[in-house]
Design a protein around this motif. Structure first.
Motif, PDB file in Angstrom:
ATOM      1  N   LEU A 161     -40.485  -9.940  84.613  1.00 32.90           N
ATOM      2  CA  LEU A 161     -39.533 -10.407  85.620  1.00 32.90           C
ATOM      3  C   LEU A 161     -38.162 -10.511  84.957  1.00 32.90           C
ATOM      4  O   LEU A 161     -38.050 -10.953  83.812  1.00 32.90           O
ATOM      5  N   PRO A 162     -37.113 -10.082  85.635  1.00 33.47           N
ATOM      6  CA  PRO A 162     -35.771 -10.131  85.031  1.00 33.47           C
ATOM      7  C   PRO A 162     -35.389 -11.548  84.618  1.00 33.47           C
ATOM      8  O   PRO A 162     -35.693 -12.520  85.314  1.00 33.47           O
ATOM      9  N   TYR A 163     -34.711 -11.647  83.506  1.00 32.40           N
ATOM     10  CA  TYR A 163     -34.305 -12.955  82.988  1.00 32.40           C
ATOM     11  C   TYR A 163     -33.498 -13.736  84.018  1.00 32.40           C
ATOM     12  O   TYR A 163     -33.706 -14.952  84.193  1.00 32.40           O
ATOM     13  N   ASP A 164     -32.580 -13.087  84.702  1.00 34.29           N
ATOM     14  CA  ASP A 164     -31.732 -13.786  85.664  1.00 34.29           C
ATOM     15  C   ASP A 164     -32.533 -14.412  86.802  1.00 34.29           C
ATOM     16  O   ASP A 164     -32.087 -15.396  87.400  1.00 34.29           O
ATOM     17  N   GLU A 165     -33.702 -13.830  87.098  1.00 30.90           N
ATOM     18  CA  GLU A 165     -34.534 -14.364  88.186  1.00 30.90           C
ATOM     19  C   GLU A 165     -35.283 -15.630  87.772  1.00 30.90           C
ATOM     20  O   GLU A 165     -35.626 -16.454  88.623  1.00 30.90           O
ATOM     21  N   VAL A 166     -35.581 -15.759  86.500  1.00 31.58           N
ATOM     22  CA  VAL A 166     -36.410 -16.873  86.040  1.00 31.58           C
ATOM     23  C   VAL A 166     -35.620 -17.907  85.235  1.00 31.58           C
ATOM     24  O   VAL A 166     -36.157 -18.964  84.897  1.00 31.58           O
ATOM     25  N   ARG A 167     -34.367 -17.613  84.953  1.00 30.73           N
ATOM     26  CA  ARG A 167     -33.577 -18.489  84.094  1.00 30.73           C
ATOM     27  C   ARG A 167     -33.515 -19.916  84.611  1.00 30.73           C
ATOM     28  O   ARG A 167     -33.730 -20.880  83.853  1.00 30.73           O
ATOM     29  N   ASP A 168     -33.211 -20.106  85.891  1.00 31.88           N
ATOM     30  CA  ASP A 168     -33.065 -21.457  86.425  1.00 31.88           C
ATOM     31  C   ASP A 168     -34.370 -22.232  86.340  1.00 31.88           C
ATOM     32  O   ASP A 168     -34.377 -23.437  86.061  1.00 31.88           O
ATOM     33  N   GLY A 169     -35.481 -21.545  86.576  1.00 32.23           N
ATOM     34  CA  GLY A 169     -36.769 -22.206  86.494  1.00 32.23           C
ATOM     35  C   GLY A 169     -37.085 -22.653  85.077  1.00 32.23           C
ATOM     36  O   GLY A 169     -37.608 -23.753  84.856  1.00 32.23           O
ATOM     37  N   ILE A 170     -36.771 -21.803  84.106  1.00 32.55           N
ATOM     38  CA  ILE A 170     -36.995 -22.162  82.708  1.00 32.55           C
ATOM     39  C   ILE A 170     -36.126 -23.348  82.319  1.00 32.55           C
ATOM     40  O   ILE A 170     -36.585 -24.310  81.692  1.00 32.55           O
ATOM     41  N   SER A 171     -34.864 -23.288  82.704  1.00 34.52           N
ATOM     42  CA  SER A 171     -33.941 -24.370  82.385  1.00 34.52           C
ATOM     43  C   SER A 171     -34.421 -25.689  82.973  1.00 34.52           C
ATOM     44  O   SER A 171     -34.382 -26.735  82.309  1.00 34.52           O
ATOM     45  N   CYS A 172     -34.902 -25.656  84.206  1.00 30.10           N
ATOM     46  CA  CYS A 172     -35.411 -26.865  84.856  1.00 30.10           C
ATOM     47  C   CYS A 172     -36.627 -27.414  84.111  1.00 30.10           C
ATOM     48  O   CYS A 172     -36.755 -28.621  83.901  1.00 30.10           O
ATOM     49  N   GLU A 173     -37.508 -26.532  83.702  1.00 27.31           N
ATOM     50  CA  GLU A 173     -38.711 -26.943  82.983  1.00 27.31           C
ATOM     51  C   GLU A 173     -38.363 -27.570  81.636  1.00 27.31           C
ATOM     52  O   GLU A 173     -38.937 -28.598  81.249  1.00 27.31           O
TER      53      GLU A 173
END
Length: 215
Positions: A161-173
């Motif tokens: 999955l592209p980094y830009d698509e998952v970045r916010d989720g990772i940051s939140c976690e």
């Protein structure tokens, strides 16, 4: 029985608060030493004593969180009825320990404080990118999973999955994890001002014969 279970900076925590918590029903996933009822049928006295010590920790954590919120100018939401079932998720018990998980489920003040601590955390972009790079197994595309792609033999960029698509989720976690770490640090320091009455010590305190080093 004594009238107070503990002293928080010299102020008594009434035993009645612990009794009220012990009498509340337990909903959701029960932990190994959940709060209800205060004495179960055919329960060994040592188990009942440990249950009371465990409940005291939850009530004291609530009191400490109330004070921390007041110091920070935070206003927790209204408390729910003590008769409402206390719901503990197995994942929370595993990640937080049963005392902290129960305190967060029971105490609006503890939840408010945790949310404030999470909001204070800063997650560097480098940490987010590093997490993405080290956990490819979490970011395989559905198509890659259907083909049986694994991260152990090398992963093509199109399988992720592209980094830009998952970045916010990772940051939140990561912010959530950092907030929990800050909460544990706060609680360890806050407990320094607590003195427990006999029979209400921490369940893992080795000074009493029934101690168990479980949280």
């Amino acid at each position: 029985m004594t009238e107070h279970a503990a002293l928080v900076h010299g102020d008594p925590i009434p035993t009645a608060r612990v009794d009220t918590f012990l009498e509340a029903p337990l909903g959701g996933a029960a932990s190994h030493d959940g709060p209800a009822p205060a004495r179960r049928p055919n329960e060994a006295p040592s188990v009942a004593r440990q249950r009371r010590r465990w409940a005291t920790q939850v009530v004291v954590t609530d009191e400490l969180a109330r004070r921390a919120c007041a110091d920070r100018g935070l206003k927790p939401p209204p408390e729910v009825s003590p008769a409402k079932a206390l719901s503990l998720a197995e994942s929370d018990v595993a990640d937080l320990g049963s005392i902290v998980a129960a305190a967060l489920a029971h105490s609006p003040a503890a939840r408010t404080l945790l949310a404030a601590l999470e909001a204070e955390q800063t997650v560097p972009e480098t940490a987010v990118r590093d997490y993405y790079a080290r956990n490819h197994d979490r970011f395989l595309t559905p198509e890659a999973l259907r083909r049986g792609v694994t991260p152990f033999g090398g992963v093509a960029p199109e399988d992720l999955l592209p980094y830009d698509e998952v970045r916010d989720g990772i940051s939140c976690e990561l912010r959530k994890a950092a907030g929990r770490k800050a909460f544990f640090g706060w609680l360890d320091q806050a407990r320094a001002g607590v003195t427990y009455t006999h029979g209400h010590e921490h369940p893992g305190d080795p000074s009493h014969p029934d101690h168990e080093h479980r949280h």
